[in-house]
Design an enzyme around this catalytic site. Structure first.
Site, PDB file in Angstrom:
ATOM      1  N   SER A 156     -31.545   5.359  25.944  1.00  0.00           N
ATOM      2  CA  SER A 156     -32.141   4.405  26.896  1.00  0.00           C
ATOM      3  C   SER A 156     -31.925   2.941  26.543  1.00  0.00           C
ATOM      4  O   SER A 156     -32.314   2.053  27.323  1.00  0.00           O
ATOM      5  CB  SER A 156     -33.641   4.680  27.037  1.00  0.00           C
ATOM      6  OG  SER A 156     -33.857   5.800  27.860  1.00  0.00           O
ATOM      7  N   LYS A 216     -30.507   0.679  29.139  1.00  0.00           N
ATOM      8  CA  LYS A 216     -31.252  -0.043  30.162  1.00  0.00           C
ATOM      9  C   LYS A 216     -31.276  -1.557  29.937  1.00  0.00           C
ATOM     10  O   LYS A 216     -31.736  -2.292  30.830  1.00  0.00           O
ATOM     11  CB  LYS A 216     -32.676   0.507  30.259  1.00  0.00           C
ATOM     12  CG  LYS A 216     -32.742   1.955  30.748  1.00  0.00           C
ATOM     13  CD  LYS A 216     -34.171   2.418  30.940  1.00  0.00           C
ATOM     14  CE  LYS A 216     -34.244   3.853  31.450  1.00  0.00           C
ATOM     15  NZ  LYS A 216     -34.087   4.853  30.377  1.00  0.00           N
ATOM     16  N   SER A 264     -39.610   3.111  29.614  1.00  0.00           N
ATOM     17  CA  SER A 264     -38.213   3.495  29.765  1.00  0.00           C
ATOM     18  C   SER A 264     -38.017   4.488  30.911  1.00  0.00           C
ATOM     19  O   SER A 264     -37.299   5.487  30.782  1.00  0.00           O
ATOM     20  CB  SER A 264     -37.683   4.093  28.453  1.00  0.00           C
ATOM     21  OG  SER A 264     -36.279   4.116  28.426  1.00  0.00           O
ATOM     22  N   LYS A 270     -35.703  -2.985  23.455  1.00  0.00           N
ATOM     23  CA  LYS A 270     -35.539  -1.699  24.123  1.00  0.00           C
ATOM     24  C   LYS A 270     -35.263  -0.592  23.122  1.00  0.00           C
ATOM     25  O   LYS A 270     -34.418  -0.725  22.242  1.00  0.00           O
ATOM     26  CB  LYS A 270     -34.378  -1.753  25.136  1.00  0.00           C
ATOM     27  CG  LYS A 270     -34.318  -0.546  26.039  1.00  0.00           C
ATOM     28  CD  LYS A 270     -35.470  -0.534  27.015  1.00  0.00           C
ATOM     29  CE  LYS A 270     -35.691   0.846  27.630  1.00  0.00           C
ATOM     30  NZ  LYS A 270     -36.305   1.830  26.718  1.00  0.00           N
TER      31      LYS A 270
END
Length: 380
Positions: A61, A64, A121, A224
């Site tokens: 993820s 992202k 997420s 992130k």
């Protein structure tokens, strides 16, 4: 040579400002358990540590960060707005993995979608935003790959906006740092990436941030996390102290504890051993204007203060060398380049900044020019 001309030649020759600063060799880099990692200073893009930073790996993820970058750029350009209501397609609702359980046909604001992407997420929110911006998931992925190339990413290929496992979906630690560097220029992202707990649907759904560093690391600003069975544990962590922003990227750490420890060690190493040096700019004189409606024009340094990354200990000196034209002839445009500030360290040029006019000056008429010429030939 007139008095004014002599004064500017003297400034040209003597316009050097030396600022004593410190720097010295830094110790060896930190121990990192992850197979790939990098530490980058954000304002300069300088790499302070790297470990297999150019190998392409599954990013999970952390993908992202590009999805979020394109969202922030769409907001900044006016293409979409924070209060726009984003519809959920059947495809978006079927993403699985980390999600906020969007139903087909359900609408949620851009603000809440971004909140869900940053804090938990959410794959369904990420895919829905991609469809909303580009019309389809495929078109959004094409834009992701195009934007990556624009940023100089050489080991990245996106297959989706989520980071769910897919053939050929890879990034490098260096590329992640480059994209993170671009994303954090949008300061609004901090509002979401630093939120520890929040909720959606009028409090019905609680959100808890997956980035544990926002509770434990001094100066953390984001950014992130990501993990899958094949990618293992990944993270792009950003922090800022004393005006210096660092980006620590970790890919493929064996455990979630390891990724946070690795990122902490990288950030600690950067702040313990490096600093941004900001030499004081030289004072700029007024520049004479020939044939202008006014006799001189104010100057400024384009892009403002200059900074350079340096090791903390040891002797360091930066010189600011000012070079200016003796005069400029009207008409003068605002922002017209008339000189340069050159930054020199240990005899080596490390940067330059243009010196430009702070305002425009119109050309004088015939009568004004006549009297200017006349005054130049009459004895004072």
């Amino acid at each position: 040579m007139g008095k004014r001309t002599k004064r500017f030649v003297a400034l040209l020759l003597a316009g050097v400002l030396a600022l004593p600063l410190t720097a010295a060799a830094a110790p060896a880099g930190p121990e990192v358990t992850a197979p790939a990692a990098i530490l980058m200073e954000a304002s300069t893009g300088q790499v302070l540590y790297e470990k297999d930073a150019d190998s392409s790996r599954e990013p999970a993820s952390v993908t992202k960060i590009m999805t979020l970058l394109l969202i922030m750029e769409a907001i900044e350009s006016g293409q979409i707005g924070w209060d726009d209501m984003v519809p959920t397609s059947e495809t978006a609702a079927s993403m699985g993995g980390s999600q906020i359980w969007l139903e087909p046909g359900e609408q949620m604001s851009v603000r809440d979608m971004v909140k869900a992407i940053c804090i938990v997420s959410a794959n369904d929110a990420a895919f829905a935003m991609g469809e909303y911006i580009s019309g389809s998931g495929e078109a959004f992925v094409a834009r992701m790959n195009e934007r990556a190339k624009e940023l100089g990413c050489s080991g990245t290929n996106f297959a989706n906006p989520t980071g769910l496992p897919a053939e050929g979906h890879v990034m490098t630690a260096r590329d992640i740092a480059l994209i993170s560097r671009e994303l954090i220029k949008h300061e609004e992202i901090r509002e979401f990436s630093l939120t520890w707990m929040d909720s959606l649907r009028d409090g019905a759904n609680e959100l808890v941030n997956t980035n544990k560093l926002i509770k434990t690391y001094d100066g953390i600003t984001g950014l992130k996390t990501g993990s899958t069975d094949s990618a293992l544990y990944c993270l792009s962590a950003t922090a800022e102290r004393d005006g210096m922003a660092l980006i620590a990227v970790v890919l493929g750490a064996p455990t979630t504890k390891d990724r946070f420890q690795d990122a902490t060690r990288l950030l600690d190493y950067g702040y313990a051993n490096y600093q941004l040096l900001r030499p004081e700019l030289p004072e700029l004189p007024m520049l004479p204007v020939r044939r202008g409606v006014v006799p001189e024009v104010a100057l400024t340094v384009k892009d403002g203060a200059f900074s350079v990354l340096a090791e903390k200990s040891g002797e360091q000196e930066i010189e600011c060398q000012l070079s200016l034209a003796e005069a400029v002839t009207a008409p003068v445009e605002p922002g017209q380049t008339v000189g340069t500030v050159t930054y020199v360290r240990a005899g080596e040029t490390i940067g330059e900044s243009p010196v430009v006019t702070a305002e425009g000056v119109d050309r004088a008429g015939f009568v004004e020019i006549f009297f200017e010429v006349l005054s130049g030939v009459m004895p004072s």
